[in-house]
Motif scaffolding. Structure first.
Motif, PDB file in Angstrom:
ATOM      1  N   SER A 179      24.067  47.127  37.936  1.00  0.00           N
ATOM      2  CA  SER A 179      23.847  46.987  39.378  1.00  0.00           C
ATOM      3  C   SER A 179      25.159  46.658  40.084  1.00  0.00           C
ATOM      4  N   ASP A 180      25.196  46.932  41.384  1.00  0.00           N
ATOM      5  CA  ASP A 180      26.381  46.577  42.173  1.00  0.00           C
ATOM      6  C   ASP A 180      26.658  45.084  42.096  1.00  0.00           C
ATOM      7  N   GLU A 181      25.592  44.286  42.130  1.00  0.00           N
ATOM      8  CA  GLU A 181      25.757  42.825  42.114  1.00  0.00           C
ATOM      9  C   GLU A 181      26.348  42.356  40.788  1.00  0.00           C
ATOM     10  N   ASP A 182      25.818  42.871  39.674  1.00  0.00           N
ATOM     11  CA  ASP A 182      26.348  42.472  38.371  1.00  0.00           C
ATOM     12  C   ASP A 182      27.775  42.967  38.182  1.00  0.00           C
ATOM     13  N   LEU A 183      28.048  44.179  38.635  1.00  0.00           N
ATOM     14  CA  LEU A 183      29.393  44.719  38.517  1.00  0.00           C
ATOM     15  C   LEU A 183      30.392  43.813  39.229  1.00  0.00           C
ATOM     16  N   ASP A 184      30.068  43.408  40.452  1.00  0.00           N
ATOM     17  CA  ASP A 184      30.975  42.548  41.213  1.00  0.00           C
ATOM     18  C   ASP A 184      31.129  41.181  40.543  1.00  0.00           C
ATOM     19  N   ARG A 185      30.015  40.631  40.074  1.00  0.00           N
ATOM     20  CA  ARG A 185      30.047  39.304  39.452  1.00  0.00           C
ATOM     21  C   ARG A 185      30.918  39.299  38.194  1.00  0.00           C
ATOM     22  N   TYR A 186      30.753  40.310  37.357  1.00  0.00           N
ATOM     23  CA  TYR A 186      31.528  40.356  36.116  1.00  0.00           C
ATOM     24  C   TYR A 186      32.992  40.681  36.374  1.00  0.00           C
ATOM     25  N   LEU A 187      33.271  41.502  37.384  1.00  0.00           N
ATOM     26  CA  LEU A 187      34.664  41.765  37.737  1.00  0.00           C
ATOM     27  C   LEU A 187      35.378  40.469  38.117  1.00  0.00           C
ATOM     28  N   GLU A 236      48.634  41.499  32.629  1.00  0.00           N
ATOM     29  CA  GLU A 236      48.114  42.270  33.765  1.00  0.00           C
ATOM     30  C   GLU A 236      47.160  43.328  33.211  1.00  0.00           C
ATOM     31  N   PRO A 237      45.874  43.016  33.066  1.00  0.00           N
ATOM     32  CA  PRO A 237      44.943  43.991  32.493  1.00  0.00           C
ATOM     33  C   PRO A 237      44.851  45.252  33.343  1.00  0.00           C
ATOM     34  N   THR A 238      44.689  46.381  32.680  1.00  0.00           N
ATOM     35  CA  THR A 238      44.589  47.658  33.372  1.00  0.00           C
ATOM     36  C   THR A 238      43.165  47.877  33.885  1.00  0.00           C
ATOM     37  N   PHE A 239      43.024  48.912  34.693  1.00  0.00           N
ATOM     38  CA  PHE A 239      41.721  49.316  35.227  1.00  0.00           C
ATOM     39  C   PHE A 239      40.706  49.496  34.098  1.00  0.00           C
ATOM     40  N   PHE A 240      41.080  50.242  33.058  1.00  0.00           N
ATOM     41  CA  PHE A 240      40.152  50.518  31.966  1.00  0.00           C
ATOM     42  C   PHE A 240      39.858  49.258  31.149  1.00  0.00           C
ATOM     43  N   GLU A 241      40.861  48.427  30.939  1.00  0.00           N
ATOM     44  CA  GLU A 241      40.636  47.179  30.199  1.00  0.00           C
ATOM     45  C   GLU A 241      39.649  46.280  30.940  1.00  0.00           C
ATOM     46  N   VAL A 242      39.812  46.176  32.248  1.00  0.00           N
ATOM     47  CA  VAL A 242      38.903  45.335  33.032  1.00  0.00           C
ATOM     48  C   VAL A 242      37.477  45.863  32.941  1.00  0.00           C
ATOM     49  N   LEU A 243      37.299  47.176  33.082  1.00  0.00           N
ATOM     50  CA  LEU A 243      35.950  47.746  32.990  1.00  0.00           C
ATOM     51  C   LEU A 243      35.342  47.532  31.601  1.00  0.00           C
ATOM     52  N   THR A 244      36.164  47.636  30.565  1.00  0.00           N
ATOM     53  CA  THR A 244      35.668  47.401  29.206  1.00  0.00           C
ATOM     54  C   THR A 244      35.163  45.968  29.062  1.00  0.00           C
ATOM     55  N   LEU A 245      35.896  45.021  29.607  1.00  0.00           N
ATOM     56  CA  LEU A 245      35.478  43.613  29.550  1.00  0.00           C
ATOM     57  C   LEU A 245      34.207  43.387  30.350  1.00  0.00           C
ATOM     58  N   VAL A 246      34.095  44.035  31.496  1.00  0.00           N
ATOM     59  CA  VAL A 246      32.860  43.955  32.290  1.00  0.00           C
ATOM     60  C   VAL A 246      31.679  44.468  31.470  1.00  0.00           C
ATOM     61  N   ALA A 247      31.896  45.577  30.774  1.00  0.00           N
ATOM     62  CA  ALA A 247      30.825  46.131  29.932  1.00  0.00           C
ATOM     63  C   ALA A 247      30.416  45.129  28.858  1.00  0.00           C
ATOM     64  N   PHE A 248      31.385  44.516  28.192  1.00  0.00           N
ATOM     65  CA  PHE A 248      31.074  43.528  27.157  1.00  0.00           C
ATOM     66  C   PHE A 248      30.233  42.377  27.720  1.00  0.00           C
ATOM     67  N   LEU A 249      30.621  41.872  28.885  1.00  0.00           N
ATOM     68  CA  LEU A 249      29.872  40.764  29.509  1.00  0.00           C
ATOM     69  C   LEU A 249      28.448  41.200  29.845  1.00  0.00           C
ATOM     70  N   HIS A 250      28.321  42.381  30.432  1.00  0.00           N
ATOM     71  CA  HIS A 250      27.000  42.869  30.832  1.00  0.00           C
ATOM     72  C   HIS A 250      26.102  43.055  29.614  1.00  0.00           C
ATOM     73  N   TYR A 251      26.631  43.631  28.557  1.00  0.00           N
ATOM     74  CA  TYR A 251      25.832  43.883  27.359  1.00  0.00           C
ATOM     75  C   TYR A 251      25.424  42.568  26.697  1.00  0.00           C
ATOM     76  N   ALA A 252      26.355  41.637  26.610  1.00  0.00           N
ATOM     77  CA  ALA A 252      26.044  40.348  25.990  1.00  0.00           C
ATOM     78  C   ALA A 252      24.970  39.608  26.773  1.00  0.00           C
ATOM     79  N   ASN A 253      25.085  39.602  28.090  1.00  0.00           N
ATOM     80  CA  ASN A 253      24.132  38.865  28.920  1.00  0.00           C
ATOM     81  C   ASN A 253      22.803  39.589  29.086  1.00  0.00           C
TER      82      ASN A 253
END
Length: 432
Positions: free
Chosen positions: A90-98, A119-136
């Motif tokens: 969701s937009d809300e979860d995406l923003d929260r994890y970012l 300085e994490p890259t665009f792709f690194e940040v999205l990968t971390l967001v994915a990890f947080l979303h999947y774990a939660n």
């Protein structure tokens, strides 16, 4: 007005692509290692990663696993890249994890001098967001498509027990190595470089020479090695033998992962309804007539597969083709391969600055003795114009995934095959 999370993500674009795991590992530690809370299956390769990942995630979901899917690039919205049981974040979860990733980076950098800050890259940040979303979200297994390579790709920190190798070709040679052999080893190292006992490679789409090298790589490290047969009983919405090959890989991986409770009949039924958007995808109208064929072929290797598929499913037919491509692609070779299958060229571009200009495309076609029928900026109006000119025949849209994304956005409300994209707001796309 753009939210704070997306502002942070877009600020990462300036750092481009920086292969390496140091930043991602430090940020995972700061975020309490969300990637350790689910099992992971890695998907690496030059072509075929996205469809293999998508097919595999559907089979796992059908078997009752809460399943995550991580892919790139997206067609319409960033949210497509991060899914749980086929539902985009969701937009809300995406923003929260970012913002959680931003806070973790600030925490890691606190007290460090400028030369030591990450300085994490665009792709690194999205990968971390994915990890947080999947774990939660309580995900049991995540299917992760590597962005580039394997060994130094940020998805590698999830350290799964299985990896799928879909194909190998020359790409990103400045980072991955100058030969297919070097690239193969970089991609297989997504599972690690030392002992890989208890881990499994499922491999397809390789030459005999590369297959021997892949087998040796696995054997030297104690990993299992599976080369599945191409199935004869697979029916897919996506046209083309290459998708049958990718589906065969996904079936073999699922069987390995699930074990004794694997149901092959269930897996086959699942694949029969699973259409990977924008890749040899047919869009039918309310009367069942195919009106468009969407294919994101954006290099010569992919165009060869495209024309093989057209020859098989539409023998002797020539198409009205809407074509646009990026500046860094071998467009001359792509046009040459497609020439025998196109009756009318309709050249186009999107506002994205990496697109080739229409003058350039027109000159390339003229050099091959091919004429331009129409030209214009990609829009629903332009697609309708081409469709009207094509009459009863389907219109082929190809040349770039970016252009396919624009086409999906224009057509999504009128074709059920694009229903997934309704409700997703369009966001810019970067291969990072």
């Amino acid at each position: 007005m753009q939210n704070a999370g997306m502002e942070y993500l877009n600020s990462r674009l300036m750092f481009g692509m920086m292969p390496g795991l140091t930043s991602t590992r430090m940020l995972c530690d700061a975020l309490e290692n969300p990637q350790k809370k689910f099992k992971t299956i890695h998907v690496v390769g030059t072509n075929g990663k996205g469809s293999t990942s998508y097919y595999l995630s559907g089979i796992l979901k059908a078997h009752g696993f809460k399943t995550a899917l991580y892919t790139s690039p997206h067609l319409v919205s960033l949210r497509e890249r991060i899914r749980v049981d086929d539902v985009p974040i969701s937009d809300e979860d995406l923003d929260r994890y970012l913002l959680q990733v931003k806070d973790a980076a600030d925490k890691v950098n606190a007290g460090r001098d400028a030369s030591q800050q990450i300085e994490p890259t665009f792709f690194e940040v999205l990968t971390l967001v994915a990890f947080l979303h999947y774990a939660n979200s309580g995900v049991e297994v995540a299917v992760l498509e590597a962005g580039m390579g394997g060994r130094l790709d940020s998805t590698a920190v999830a350290n799964g027990s299985m990896a799928v190798v879909t194909s190998i070709g020359l790409e990103h040679t400045e980072v991955l190595g100058p030969t297919e052999s070097a690239i193969l080893k970089e991609k297989m190292a997504v599972l690690g470089e030392e002992s890989l006992a208890g881990k499994t490679f499922v491999v397809g789409g390789l030459s005999q020479e590369l297959l021997l090298e892949a087998r040796q790589f696995a054997s030297d490290r104690g990993a299992d090695f599976v080369v599945p047969d191409i199935r004869k009983d697979v029916t897919l919405p996506n046209l083309g033998q290459h998708y049958v090959e990718n589906a065969s890989l996904s079936l073999a991986v699922a069987k390995q992962f699930i074990g004794s409770s694997y149901d092959d009949a269930l897996a086959i039924r699942t694949l029969s309804t699973r259409s990977w958007a924008g890749r040899m995808q047919t869009l039918t109208d309310a009367f069942g007539k195919v009106r468009y064929i969407l294919d994101g072929a954006h290099n010569s290797h992919a165009v060869k597969r495209l024309v093989e598929t057209l020859s098989r499913y539409y023998p002797q037919q020539k198409f009205h083709c809407v074509f646009g491509a990026l500046k860094d692609k071998d467009v001359g070779e792509m046009l040459k391969l497609m020439g025998p299958h196109v009756s009318h060229w309709h050249i186009t571009k999107t506002p994205y600055p990496r697109f080739r200009e229409l003058d350039d495309l027109r000159n390339l076609l003229a050099g091959l003795g091919l004429n331009v029928a129409t030209e214009g900026e990609l829009s629903r109006k332009y697609l309708d114009q081409v469709l009207a000119e094509a009459g009863e025949a389907p219109v082929l849209i190809t040349g770039s995934l970016y252009m396919i994304g624009e086409s999906v956005q224009a057509l999504k409300n009128d074709y059920e095959g694009l229903a997934f994209f309704r409700g997703l707001d369009q966001t810019t796309n970067e291969h990072r």
